[in-house]
Design an enzyme around this catalytic site. Structure first.
Site, PDB file in Angstrom:
ATOM      1  N   CYS A 187      -5.514  -2.054  -8.488  1.00  0.00           N
ATOM      2  CA  CYS A 187      -6.598  -1.126  -8.141  1.00  0.00           C
ATOM      3  C   CYS A 187      -6.732  -0.978  -6.631  1.00  0.00           C
ATOM      4  O   CYS A 187      -7.276  -1.857  -5.952  1.00  0.00           O
ATOM      5  CB  CYS A 187      -7.898  -1.636  -8.760  1.00  0.00           C
ATOM      6  SG  CYS A 187      -9.339  -0.639  -8.327  1.00  0.00           S
ATOM      7  N   CYS A 222     -10.292  -0.831  -5.330  1.00  0.00           N
ATOM      8  CA  CYS A 222     -10.954  -2.143  -5.303  1.00  0.00           C
ATOM      9  C   CYS A 222     -10.440  -2.995  -4.157  1.00  0.00           C
ATOM     10  O   CYS A 222     -11.210  -3.669  -3.485  1.00  0.00           O
ATOM     11  CB  CYS A 222     -10.688  -2.918  -6.592  1.00  0.00           C
ATOM     12  SG  CYS A 222     -10.952  -1.973  -8.097  1.00  0.00           S
ATOM     13  N   ASP A 223      -9.135  -3.013  -3.933  1.00  0.00           N
ATOM     14  CA  ASP A 223      -8.541  -4.047  -3.077  1.00  0.00           C
ATOM     15  C   ASP A 223      -7.899  -3.539  -1.793  1.00  0.00           C
ATOM     16  O   ASP A 223      -7.495  -4.350  -0.956  1.00  0.00           O
ATOM     17  CB  ASP A 223      -7.493  -4.824  -3.891  1.00  0.00           C
ATOM     18  CG  ASP A 223      -8.129  -5.571  -5.058  1.00  0.00           C
ATOM     19  OD1 ASP A 223      -9.308  -5.953  -4.924  1.00  0.00           O
ATOM     20  OD2 ASP A 223      -7.471  -5.751  -6.090  1.00  0.00           O
TER      21      ASP A 223
END
Ligand SMILES: Cc1cc2nc3c(=O)[nH]c(=O)nc-3n(C[C@H](O)[C@H](O)[C@H](O)COP(=O)(O)OP(=O)(O)OC[C@H]3O[C@@H](n4cnc5c(N)ncnc54)[C@H](O)[C@@H]3O)c2cc1C
Length: 318
Positions: A132, A135-136
């Site tokens: 992701c 997300c990261d």
């Protein structure tokens, strides 16, 4: 008979459980094989509102569960093997054969990211391996990254990651990409993106201290092995919605995602609602999952009090 069963305990299911419990509907919540859902497999979550310093994924999920329990949600171990939504009350069969009956059901079983299944991959999820970018990506400012995949989502993730990384290399096992022309063109025009096509991923390689060092690949043209050096590996080869156990009891799209009426959590079966990643092909974030969990609980309340009109015009189940 229960008023409402919630299947799944990720952010969607647990948020639904909090709202249902606070509406005095005594929800029964079935945990599944991954209590707490996908966020229990990660370390720091920095984009869930309310935690300015970030929060560890497992802690966030534990907090959500405690919040639901505080208001009377009842949790059950185990996973759902099959459902029967053809008659009322609905029947949900757990592994081991126990049958639960309920007036309504909320489906929040998530979607699992597909992985490569190579050595070094699973043990480094959240520590240099990710599925992701939203997300990261932020954790990899000024770093070198690899994105594995040849479809639209790989192109999109790679483009997004160039906001943070010095260089992003797209690794794909064929020479041709599956991505649409417009997405390929966008990636090709991005000067931070490099290409390692015709390479089969073999292993995520780490340094002695455990830090990701890169990806060992086979060059399919010559057969030799190479190490593509990078600080992080993003696997972007798609997701599988967890809907097999439904056996066609609610309408899904061609990839198995549950179809809901736009702007609601209603499925084609009156009294069955879906929220979170299992019905979301687009956002797949903890906050959107939680938001739709709230919607499912409120839709469910409305259904139980008899004030919902079910005017479904989408596809029907098989
Ligand atoms: C490594 C990683 C890091 C991530 N980091 C972030 C981040 O930083 N920020 C962010 O916003 N998002 C992040 N995400 C995405 C986020 O985790 C998901 O969008 C979110 O968890 C989706 O919530 P959900 O409730 O829909 O499903 P999930 O969290 O997938 O939960 C699904 C639940 O359903 C249960 N279940 C499945 N099948 C059955 C069955 N047959 N019977 C009973 N139960 C069943 C499972 O046990 C689980 O409890 C990350 C995802 C991963 C994998």
């Amino acid at each position: 008979m229960h008023k409402v069963l919630v299947i799944g305990t990720g952010p969607a299911g647990l948020t639904a459980a909090i709202y249902l419990a606070r509406a005095n509907l005594s929800p029964i919540v079935i945990e599944g094989l991954e209590p707490g859902g996908q966020l229990t497999t990660t370390t720091e979550v920095e984009n869930f509102p309310g935690f300015p310093e970030g929060i560890m994924g497992p802690e966030l999920m534990d907090n959500m569960r405690k919040q639901a329990e505080r208001f009377g949600a009842e949790f059950r171990n185990g996973w759902v093997e099959q459902v029967d939504f053809s008659k009322r009350p609905f029947q949900v069969t757990l592994e081991g054969g126990q049958v639960l009956e309920s007036e309504t059901v909320i489906l929040s079983t998530g979607a699992s990211a597909k992985y490569l299944g190579i050595p070094g991959e699973q043990e480094n999820v959240g520590r240099g391996v990710s599925t992701c970018a939203t997300c990261d990506g932020f954790f990899f400012r000024g770093k070198k990254l690899l994105v594995v995949g040849g479809g639209d989502s790989a192109m999109e993730e790679a483009n997004f990651l160039t906001r943070f990384a010095t260089e992003v290399t797209i690794v794909h096992r064929r020479e041709e990409l599956r991505a649409s022309k417009i997405m390929q063109d966008r990636a090709k025009a991005n000067e931070k993106i490099r290409w390692a096509l015709n390479r089969t991923p073999l292993e995520v390689v780490t340094e002695e201290g455990g830090k990701v060092k890169g990806l060992k690949v086979r060059n399919n043209a010559g057969g030799q092995e190479e190490l593509l050096e990078a600080d992080g590996v993003f696997v972007a080869i798609g997701h599988t919605p967890n809907t097999k156990f439904l056996g066609g009891a609610v309408a899904t799209d061609e990839h198995g995602y549950i179809v809901v009426k736009p702007g609601t959590t209603e499925t084609n079966v009156p009294g069955v609602f879906a929220c979170g990643d299992v019905q979301d092909t687009r956002y797949r974030q903890a906050i959107t999952a939680a938001g739709s969990g709230c919607m499912a609980a409120m839709d469910c309340e409305k259904f139980l009090e008899g004030s919902m009109v079910h005017d479904w015009s989408g596809p029907t189940g098989s």
